[in-house]
Design a protein around this motif. Structure first.
Motif, PDB file in Angstrom:
ATOM      1  N   LEU A 291     -32.529  21.449 -16.294  1.00 42.64           N
ATOM      2  CA  LEU A 291     -31.379  22.293 -16.636  1.00 42.64           C
ATOM      3  C   LEU A 291     -31.605  23.037 -17.952  1.00 42.64           C
ATOM      4  CD1 LEU A 291     -28.483  19.851 -15.620  1.00 42.64           C
ATOM      5  CD2 LEU A 291     -29.728  21.521 -14.213  1.00 42.64           C
ATOM      6  N   TYR A 292     -32.769  23.624 -18.107  1.00 44.12           N
ATOM      7  CA  TYR A 292     -33.085  24.375 -19.329  1.00 44.12           C
ATOM      8  C   TYR A 292     -32.646  25.824 -19.175  1.00 44.12           C
ATOM      9  CZ  TYR A 292     -37.088  25.639 -16.364  1.00 44.12           C
ATOM     10  OH  TYR A 292     -37.880  26.073 -15.322  1.00 44.12           O
ATOM     11  N   TYR A 293     -32.265  26.433 -20.295  1.00 45.67           N
ATOM     12  CA  TYR A 293     -31.816  27.823 -20.280  1.00 45.67           C
ATOM     13  C   TYR A 293     -32.914  28.801 -20.694  1.00 45.67           C
ATOM     14  CZ  TYR A 293     -27.279  25.415 -20.465  1.00 45.67           C
ATOM     15  OH  TYR A 293     -26.206  24.593 -20.223  1.00 45.67           O
ATOM     16  N   GLY A 294     -34.008  28.290 -21.210  1.00 48.39           N
ATOM     17  CA  GLY A 294     -35.093  29.148 -21.648  1.00 48.39           C
ATOM     18  C   GLY A 294     -36.004  29.546 -20.504  1.00 48.39           C
ATOM     19  N   ALA A 295     -37.174  30.090 -20.854  1.00 50.80           N
ATOM     20  CA  ALA A 295     -38.101  30.589 -19.840  1.00 50.80           C
ATOM     21  C   ALA A 295     -38.876  29.479 -19.157  1.00 50.80           C
ATOM     22  CB  ALA A 295     -39.080  31.580 -20.485  1.00 50.80           C
ATOM     23  N   ARG A 296     -39.111  28.363 -19.879  1.00 50.11           N
ATOM     24  CA  ARG A 296     -39.929  27.300 -19.311  1.00 50.11           C
ATOM     25  C   ARG A 296     -39.297  25.943 -19.570  1.00 50.11           C
ATOM     26  NH1 ARG A 296     -46.195  27.603 -20.536  1.00 50.11           N
ATOM     27  NH2 ARG A 296     -46.074  26.115 -18.801  1.00 50.11           N
ATOM     28  N   ARG A 297     -39.604  25.010 -18.690  1.00 51.24           N
ATOM     29  CA  ARG A 297     -39.128  23.637 -18.858  1.00 51.24           C
ATOM     30  C   ARG A 297     -39.793  23.005 -20.080  1.00 51.24           C
ATOM     31  NH1 ARG A 297     -39.427  18.913 -14.195  1.00 51.24           N
ATOM     32  NH2 ARG A 297     -39.225  17.107 -15.574  1.00 51.24           N
ATOM     33  N   PRO A 298     -39.027  22.413 -20.983  1.00 54.05           N
ATOM     34  CA  PRO A 298     -39.641  21.749 -22.138  1.00 54.05           C
ATOM     35  C   PRO A 298     -40.510  20.583 -21.667  1.00 54.05           C
ATOM     36  CG  PRO A 298     -37.286  22.072 -22.470  1.00 54.05           C
ATOM     37  CD  PRO A 298     -37.560  22.374 -21.036  1.00 54.05           C
ATOM     38  N   PRO A 299     -41.649  20.360 -22.306  1.00 49.87           N
ATOM     39  CA  PRO A 299     -42.512  19.256 -21.878  1.00 49.87           C
ATOM     40  C   PRO A 299     -41.857  17.915 -22.170  1.00 49.87           C
ATOM     41  CG  PRO A 299     -43.304  20.180 -23.937  1.00 49.87           C
ATOM     42  CD  PRO A 299     -42.197  21.081 -23.470  1.00 49.87           C
ATOM     43  N   PRO A 300     -41.947  16.964 -21.251  1.00 48.99           N
ATOM     44  CA  PRO A 300     -41.442  15.621 -21.552  1.00 48.99           C
ATOM     45  C   PRO A 300     -42.386  14.903 -22.499  1.00 48.99           C
ATOM     46  CG  PRO A 300     -42.512  15.628 -19.416  1.00 48.99           C
ATOM     47  CD  PRO A 300     -42.509  17.063 -19.893  1.00 48.99           C
ATOM     48  N   ALA A 301     -41.917  13.818 -23.068  1.00 55.56           N
ATOM     49  CA  ALA A 301     -42.789  13.014 -23.926  1.00 55.56           C
ATOM     50  C   ALA A 301     -43.997  12.509 -23.145  1.00 55.56           C
ATOM     51  CB  ALA A 301     -42.005  11.845 -24.512  1.00 55.56           C
ATOM     52  N   ARG A 302     -43.814  12.331 -21.859  1.00 57.86           N
ATOM     53  CA  ARG A 302     -44.862  11.773 -21.005  1.00 57.86           C
ATOM     54  C   ARG A 302     -46.185  12.553 -21.103  1.00 57.86           C
ATOM     55  NH1 ARG A 302     -47.044  13.047 -16.319  1.00 57.86           N
ATOM     56  NH2 ARG A 302     -47.942  11.362 -15.057  1.00 57.86           N
ATOM     57  N   HIS A 365     -36.049  26.838  -1.586  1.00 54.61           N
ATOM     58  CA  HIS A 365     -34.612  26.791  -1.869  1.00 54.61           C
ATOM     59  C   HIS A 365     -34.304  26.172  -3.232  1.00 54.61           C
ATOM     60  CE1 HIS A 365     -34.058  27.986   2.240  1.00 54.61           C
ATOM     61  NE2 HIS A 365     -34.587  26.873   2.716  1.00 54.61           N
ATOM     62  N   TYR A 366     -35.063  25.125  -3.593  1.00 58.87           N
ATOM     63  CA  TYR A 366     -34.741  24.403  -4.823  1.00 58.87           C
ATOM     64  C   TYR A 366     -34.874  25.298  -6.048  1.00 58.87           C
ATOM     65  CZ  TYR A 366     -34.522  20.408  -8.051  1.00 58.87           C
ATOM     66  OH  TYR A 366     -34.163  19.526  -9.050  1.00 58.87           O
ATOM     67  N   ASP A 367     -35.956  26.036  -6.146  1.00 58.91           N
ATOM     68  CA  ASP A 367     -36.146  26.906  -7.311  1.00 58.91           C
ATOM     69  C   ASP A 367     -35.096  28.008  -7.357  1.00 58.91           C
ATOM     70  OD1 ASP A 367     -38.439  25.819  -8.725  1.00 58.91           O
ATOM     71  OD2 ASP A 367     -39.586  26.322  -6.940  1.00 58.91           O
ATOM     72  N   THR A 372     -30.019  29.844 -10.218  1.00 61.25           N
ATOM     73  CA  THR A 372     -28.581  30.128 -10.211  1.00 61.25           C
ATOM     74  C   THR A 372     -27.810  29.102 -11.022  1.00 61.25           C
ATOM     75  OG1 THR A 372     -28.782  31.124  -8.010  1.00 61.25           O
ATOM     76  CG2 THR A 372     -26.576  30.482  -8.722  1.00 61.25           C
ATOM     77  N   LEU A 373     -28.151  27.830 -10.849  1.00 58.13           N
ATOM     78  CA  LEU A 373     -27.453  26.756 -11.559  1.00 58.13           C
ATOM     79  C   LEU A 373     -27.597  26.905 -13.068  1.00 58.13           C
ATOM     80  CD1 LEU A 373     -25.938  24.043 -11.572  1.00 58.13           C
ATOM     81  CD2 LEU A 373     -28.161  22.898 -11.324  1.00 58.13           C
TER      82      LEU A 373
END
Length: 475
Positions: A291-302, A365-367, A372-373
């Motif tokens: 649920l990020y609002y930026g251009a890319r998903r933030p990297p997890p600590a993993r 569909h998911y992307d 939209t979400l």
């Protein structure tokens, strides 16, 4: 050298070389006696010596098992077992009653649900998911109901691995354990790396589910204050690790609940390296990552883990199917232990939900849905900020989260969030008082608002009512 010491050293080498993994059952005493020609007494003495070294543990009427975490590796400095007596600075947790009260209140459809922990179900493709479940179940054979027990549906685990791959992360589907939502994944991970009485480092404020888990499982909490924008500071963690020897650390470094904080990538890496150096497992709650609002998903600590020290947990409950309760754990080197606890507790997640989500993920569909979400949630965040600036009295401070759907607000001096919660409830507005998110009343001057559940019209109605109560108290 005594025979029992020789045999104990032999088993120890198997454990340290990972031939025997955490939570794996050792051969029975009688089986070893029969096959190795050792007396029962010799084998028992060897197992008890391994237990004293912290490498194995006895389970009544079950036998001996490799310890969930290696506390006595002779190649590393000794680390005493952390208990209530050895670590008095940890505090017991008692928040269950208040959490239950607030959650019960959120069930009412008559309330403006700003205290809810869930997103608006109207934002999700439930009709398409129903069709995916129907289509997926048509291809389920009779044996699959057994084959899809823990670790879970193979097709779904492959689809989850592909999702990580799209973000540049390599995940082996065999590392994934499907669970009943992220909270079960987190609970299983906590059980895998701690024992009753152990201390757990947590954020302050923190997700109340972490407090519930620590309370229910008889652990103790050490709270680490965080910045509501940038999350946990590695330097603060370093100072705590110099004083405490916790059994584990439970963090939500990406869009933390309740603050919405996002730990910068460099700080995540520093946290991971610090915990690895101190041999403290990290339980990472990554439920809001999509649920990020930026251009890319933030990297997890993993992504910064090099030792298998991170037990990473995710979920579809926040991003796709709130009521389906499908989550997962990627527990690193603790996967066999987490899997064992899963088998001993709920056995498996819902098969229809698993095959339905797996079918849904096969397309694009998911992307499309996520795009939209995220836009809907970003607009609702901006709408809430405008409403708070327009209607709330002076002195209210708030965050501007870059993902998720919760906002953390500090009330004007002298106003109690607990009292405000009851007054708002009487006015038909649900909020989450800050005391839910700590071991004491430290955050009685804060509230958490969910802007992802109420419709824009309901959100405005709720904020106006809440503003009226706050204005009366501020005068």
């Amino acid at each position: 050298m005594a025979l029992y010491i020789d045999y104990a050293d032999e088993i120890q080498r198997l454990i340290l070389d990972a031939a025997l993994t955490p939570c794996e059952r050792l051969p029975s005493v009688r089986e070893v006696s029969r096959r190795r020609g050792l007396s029962v007494s010799t084998v028992l003495q060897a197992y008890r010596l391994l237990e004293a070294r912290g490498l194995v543990e006895a389970r009544p009427r079950s036998g001996y098992y490799v310890s969930p975490r290696n506390r006595a590796d002779p190649r590393q400095p000794d680390r005493p077992v952390t208990t209530m007596h050895a670590m008095p600075s940890g505090v017991p947790v008692d928040r269950g009653g208040l959490i239950h009260e607030v959650l019960e209140a959120t069930r009412s459809r008559d309330l403006v649900p700003m205290g809810s922990a869930f997103p608006d179900p109207r934002l999700f493709p439930l009709a398409r998911l129903r069709r995916s479940i129907y289509r997926g179940l048509q291809h389920v054979d009779a044996h699959q109901s057994v084959e899809d027990l823990s670790p879970g549906n193979a097709a779904l685990r492959r689809q989850i691995a592909v999702r990580y791959h799209l973000d540049g992360q390599h995940v082996d589907p065999d590392e994934i354990v499907i669970t009943n939502g992220a909270l079960e994944a987190l609970n299983l991970c906590l059980q895998a790396v701690t024992r009753p009485g152990d201390t757990v480092l947590i954020e302050s404020p923190t997700f109340y589910g972490a407090l519930q888990s620590i309370e229910r499982l008889g652990r103790r909490a050490i709270e680490l204050p965080i910045d509501p924008v940038r999350g946990l500071d590695p330097d603060r963690l370093k100072r705590q690790l110099a004083v405490h020897r916790p059994a584990a650390c439970w963090l939500m470094p990406t869009f933390q609940n309740p603050t919405g904080a996002l730990v910068p990538a460099a700080a995540k890496q520093a946290i991971v390296e610090l915990l690895a150096a101190h041999e403290v497992p990290l339980i990472e709650d990554d439920a809001y990552a999509e649920l990020y609002y930026g251009a890319r998903r933030p990297p997890p600590a993993r992504v910064f883990d090099r030792t298998g020290n991170i037990l990473h947990c995710g979920s579809f409950s926040k991003s796709l199917a709130p009521g389906y309760r499908i989550g997962w754990a990627m527990p690193g080197r603790y996967v066999s232990c987490v899997l064992r606890y899963k088998l001993e507790s709920t056995l498996a997640a819902s098969l229809p939900a698993q095959v339905g989500i797996a079918d849904y993920l096969r397309g694009t569909h998911y992307d499309t849905h996520l795009t939209t979400l995220r836009e809907q949630l970003r607009r609702r965040r901006d709408g809430l900020i405008d409403l708070v600036r327009t209607h709330f009295p002076a002195g209210v401070e708030f965050t501007r989260p870059e993902g998720g759907y919760v906002m953390w607000l500090r009330l004007p001096q002298g106003i109690s969030a607990r009292r405000l919660y009851h007054q708002a409830l009487a006015a038909g507005v649900g909020i989450a008082p800050g005391v839910l998110f700590g071991c004491d009343d430290t955050f009685d001057d804060h509230i958490r608002l969910n802007y992802g559940h109420p419709s824009p019209a309901a959100l405005e109605r709720g904020i106006v009512r809440l503003a009226g109560i706050l204005t009366e108290q501020s005068e």
